[in-house]
Write an enzyme that holds these catalytic residues in place. Structure first.
Site, mmCIF file in Angstrom:
data_model
loop_
_atom_site.group_PDB
_atom_site.id
_atom_site.type_symbol
_atom_site.label_atom_id
_atom_site.label_comp_id
_atom_site.label_asym_id
_atom_site.label_seq_id
_atom_site.Cartn_x
_atom_site.Cartn_y
_atom_site.Cartn_z
ATOM 1 N N LYS A 117 -2.031 -1.293 5.894
ATOM 2 C CA LYS A 117 -3.078 -2.188 5.379
ATOM 3 C C LYS A 117 -3.961 -2.694 6.497
ATOM 4 C CE LYS A 117 -1.337 -3.834 0.974
ATOM 5 N NZ LYS A 117 -0.995 -5.020 0.164
ATOM 6 N N LYS A 199 0.834 10.902 -5.723
ATOM 7 C CA LYS A 199 1.182 9.967 -6.788
ATOM 8 C C LYS A 199 -0.090 9.521 -7.521
ATOM 9 C CE LYS A 199 3.227 5.614 -6.921
ATOM 10 N NZ LYS A 199 3.781 4.449 -6.258
ATOM 11 N N LYS A 202 -4.607 4.149 -8.860
ATOM 12 C CA LYS A 202 -5.913 3.715 -9.369
ATOM 13 C C LYS A 202 -6.951 3.649 -8.263
ATOM 14 C CE LYS A 202 -4.277 -0.877 -9.727
ATOM 15 N NZ LYS A 202 -3.571 -1.579 -10.732
#
Ligand code: TRP
Length: 335
Positions: A117, A199, A202
Site C-alpha cells: 500500500k 483473483k 473490483k
C-alpha cells in the site's frame, strides 16, 4: 439462559470500499448467514481502517451505509448477530493505542500489505497505514474472538494479532483469547473473467473482469458472455482450462450442481450456451440480494436502528475487556 456462552465467537471486519464482488460474495460473505446459529457472530464495517487511504467524506459515508446494508442483504440477521460500524465503538481505537505500545516498529515494517500500500500510495504513507494491523488486532482481541474469517491477504495481520495477544498474556497473565483463522469449507475462489489467472477484483482496470453483486441482469450476462475461455469447445474441469474452470466453479456455487453434472449438462454444447447459462444463473441468484439491498438502503431509519443497537451491543462487550486491560497495565481506576 441459553447456550450462547458455549458458542465460539466469530469476528470479522469489512472495509467500506463500495459494492462487493461476486468473488467476495461466493468466497466469503454468503457463508456468513448460515454461521449465525452455530456461532456468536460480530461483524463490523471498518471505517477507521478505511481512512488509512484518502477518502472523500461524502463518499465514505455513503460507502459505509452501503456496506452495512449489503451485509444485511447478504444474510446477516441483526437479530442474531451483532453488526455495527467500527467508529461507533470507541473502544477499538482505545485498545489499538494500548496495543501499539507493545508492538515493535520492526514487526509492522515486515507487513507485506503495508509495503504494497505504501508503494501504491507513495504520496500518503501515513502513520495509520503503518499501524493498521494493530487496529485490526484490537478489533479482534477486544471481543476475545475465537475465529476470524479472513482471506489469504490478511493472514499475516492475524498472525501479528496472535503475537500481540501472546505477548500481552505472557506479561500480564492469560487474558486474551488466541484468535484462529476461519476458512469456511464452502468458500470457492473466484477468478477474473478476463484473466482467470488473477483473483476477481473490483480494482481491475477492465470492468468486464469483475461482476459486482449489485450489477443488473443485463450487465451480468454481458460480462459472462465476454468471459475469456480457451480454444477448445469442451465444458470440463481440467488443468490448463482456467477460464472454463472458473466459470464452472461459479456455476456450481450458484446452482449447487457438481462439476460432473455441469459437464454432462453442457456436453455437445458450445461455450456460448454455457456462458449464457452461467450469466443467467448468477443474475437469478443475486436478484433477491439486490432487491433486499434496495429496500434496506431506502430505509435509513431502519438501518440506523440496526447499527445503533449493534454499536451498543458491541461496546458492552469491549468496555469490559478494556477496563480489565486498563487495570492490568496499571492505569488508576476512575471509580
Ligand atoms: N483488514 C481487513 C481487510 O482489509 C479488514 C479488517 C479490519 C478485519 N479489522 C478486521 C478483518 C478484523 C478481520 C478481523 O480485509
Amino acid at each position: 439462559m441459553s447456550d450462547t456462552n458455549e458458542k465460539k465467537l466469530i469476528f470479522s471486519g469489512i472495509q467500506p470500499t463500495g459494492t462487493f464482488t461476486l468473488g467476495n460474495y461466493i468466497g466469503a460473505i454468503r457463508n456468513w448467514g448460515p454461521l449465525q446459529d452455530e456461532y456468536n457472530c460480530i461483524y463490523s464495517i471498518v471505517d477507521l481502517h478505511a481512512i488509512t487511504v484518502r477518502q472523500e467524506p461524502a463518499k465514505l459515508r455513503q460507502n459505509t451505509l452501503q456496506a452495512y446494508a449489503l451485509i444485511l442483504a447478504c444474510g446477516i440477521d441483526p437479530e442474531k448477530s451483532t453488526a455495527f460500524i467500527q467508529s461507533h465503538n470507541h473502544n477499538h481505537a482505545e485498545l489499538s493505542w494500548i496495543l501499539s505500545c507493545s508492538t515493535q516498529f520492526g514487526e509492522l515494517s515486515r507487513m507485506t500489505q503495508f509495503k504494497d500500500k505504501s508503494a501504491k500510495h507513495a504520496d500518503d504513507i501515513n502513520a495509520g497505514l503503518f499501524t493498521y494491523p494493530v487496529l485490526m488486532a484490537a478489533d479482534i482481541l477486544a471481543y476475545n474472538a475465537d475465529l476470524v474469517p479472513i482471506g489469504a491477504d490478511q493472514k499475516q495481520h492475524l498472525e501479528l494479532a496472535r503475537n500481540i495477544a501472546g505477548r500481552f498474556n505472557q506479561k500480564y497473565g492469560e487474558f486474551f483469547t488466541m484468535p484462529e483463522p476461519f476458512i469456511p469449507k464452502t468458500g470457492a475462489r473466484v477468478m477474473s473473467l478476463q484473466d482467470p489467472s488473477k483473483k476477481m477484483s473490483k480494482s481491475d482496470e477492465n470492468p468486464n473482469a469483475c461482476v459486482l453483486i449489485l450489477d443488473d441482469k443485463d450487465t451480468i450476462i454481458r460480462k459472462f458472455k465476454r468471459a475469456v475461455t480457451d480454444s477448445e469447445a469442451e465444458v470440463c474441469y481440467r488443468e490448463g482450462k482456467d477460464g472454463i474452470n472458473n466459470l464452472m466453479t461459479i456455476y456450481s456455487a450458484v446452482t449447487g450442481k457438481s462439476l460432473e453434472e455441469i459437464t454432462s449438462e453442457f456436453s455437445g454444447k458450445g461455450y456460448g450456451d454455457f456462458k449464457l447459462a452461467v450469466g443467467e444463473a448468477v443474475a437469478d441468484h443475486l436478484e433477491p440480494v439486490r432487491s433486499k439491498y434496495e429496500k434496506l438502503i431506502a430505509d435509513k431509519a431502519y438501518l440506523k436502528e440496526c447499527y445503533t443497537a449493534g454499536a451498543e451491543a458491541a461496546s458492552k462487550i469491549t468496555r469490559k475487556t478494556l477496563s480489565k486491560v486498563y487495570r492490568k497495565i496499571g492505569f488508576v481506576d476512575i471509580r
